[in-house]
Write an enzyme that holds these catalytic residues in place. Structure first.
Site, PDB file in Angstrom:
ATOM      1  CB  ALA A 117      70.693   9.668  10.869  1.00 54.00           C
ATOM      2  CD  GLU A 138      71.882  17.219  14.181  1.00 55.36           C
ATOM      3  OE1 GLU A 138      71.165  17.602  15.121  1.00 55.36           O
ATOM      4  OE2 GLU A 138      71.784  16.096  13.644  1.00 55.36           O
TER       5      GLU A 138
END
Length: 259
Positions: A65, A113
């Site tokens: 992220a 993810e």
């Protein structure tokens, strides 16, 4: 649709989504998540697309992220933002066609993810995987605590989540995080080879087979078996089923039309 953070290309029934933020190692932010979700909707509705590949290119898949976007966020900010990533990942995970992740270099945090929403993962021998969120005082928030244990088992998943340590491609293969490891220079070719194999199968059967697996994992065994039976029965109303069995009896390759 024009995208800013991803590139979408379609060739021979195979769509490739390439993360395109090389200056920040393909860090994932709201814009990326929104565009991934829109691409999933578009490709899911495109009957010419049989298989979808997700990649970050030759050097890095996604380093996680965008921390600069998260550092000063409040709990309310994060709760809102996580809905964006969850929507994108669920749309990709539930695409009615096979999704293959082609992973080179780092696949960390949200990048790792993202690979988990794919049906199949192929890694280059230079790939590294990890969920380092614990080192930032947080936990994986884009499905890592849920999808990873279902894929590799609870104990191994907890070890990776609690330690935040990285693992290399060979270890990822050993624990079942990836399906195959190939040399970095062969990653694109090997991924496309597998995609072509999937694309040659009946599109309706692929869609229902994927749904049967995904939905079945959310049910108990008895309900999952009933769902599988319904999917199996429905396929006998398709032209592809008739063509597939006729071709088998005639000892020739089937010519599926996705009907």
């Amino acid at each position: 649709m024009a995208y800013e953070t991803i590139i979408v290309e379609i060739e021979e029934g195979i769509a490739t989504i390439t993360l395109n933020r090389p200056a920040v190692l393909n860090a994932l932010n709201d814009k990326v998540f929104n565009e991934l979700g829109e691409a999933a909707l578009s490709l899911g509705a495109d009957n010419s697309v049989r298989v979808v590949i997700i990649t970050g290119g030759d050097k890095v898949f996604a380093a996680g992220a965008d921390i600069s976007q998260m550092a000063n966020s409040t709990a309310v900010d994060v709760a809102t933002r996580e809905k964006v990533s969850h929507r994108a990942f669920q749309l990709l995970e539930n695409l009615p066609k096979p999704v293959i992740a082609a992973i080179s270099g780092y696949a960390l945090g949200g990048g790792c993810e993202l690979t988990l929403v794919a049906d199949v993962r192929i890694a280059a021998d230079n790939a590294q995987f990890g969920l380092p969120e614990i080192k930032l005082g947080i936990l994986p928030g884009a499905g890592g605590t849920q999808r990873l244990p279902r894929l590799i088992g609870t104990g191994r998943a907890k070890e990776l989540i609690f330690s935040g340590d990285f693992i290399k491609a060979d270890e990822a293969l050993r624990v079942g995080l990836v399906n195959k490891v190939v040399s970095a220079d062969q990653l694109a070719a090997e991924t496309r080879k597998l995609a072509k194999r999937f694309a040659s199968r009946g599109a309706v059967a692929l869609r229902l087979a994927k749904a049967s697996v995904n939905e079945g994992l959310r049910m108990d065994l008895e309900a999952g078996l009933e769902y599988e039976h319904k999917c199996f029965s429905l396929l006998f109303a398709t032209e592809d089923q008739k063509e597939g069995m006729k071709a088998f009896l005639e000892k020739r390759p089937a010519q599926f039309q996705g009907k």
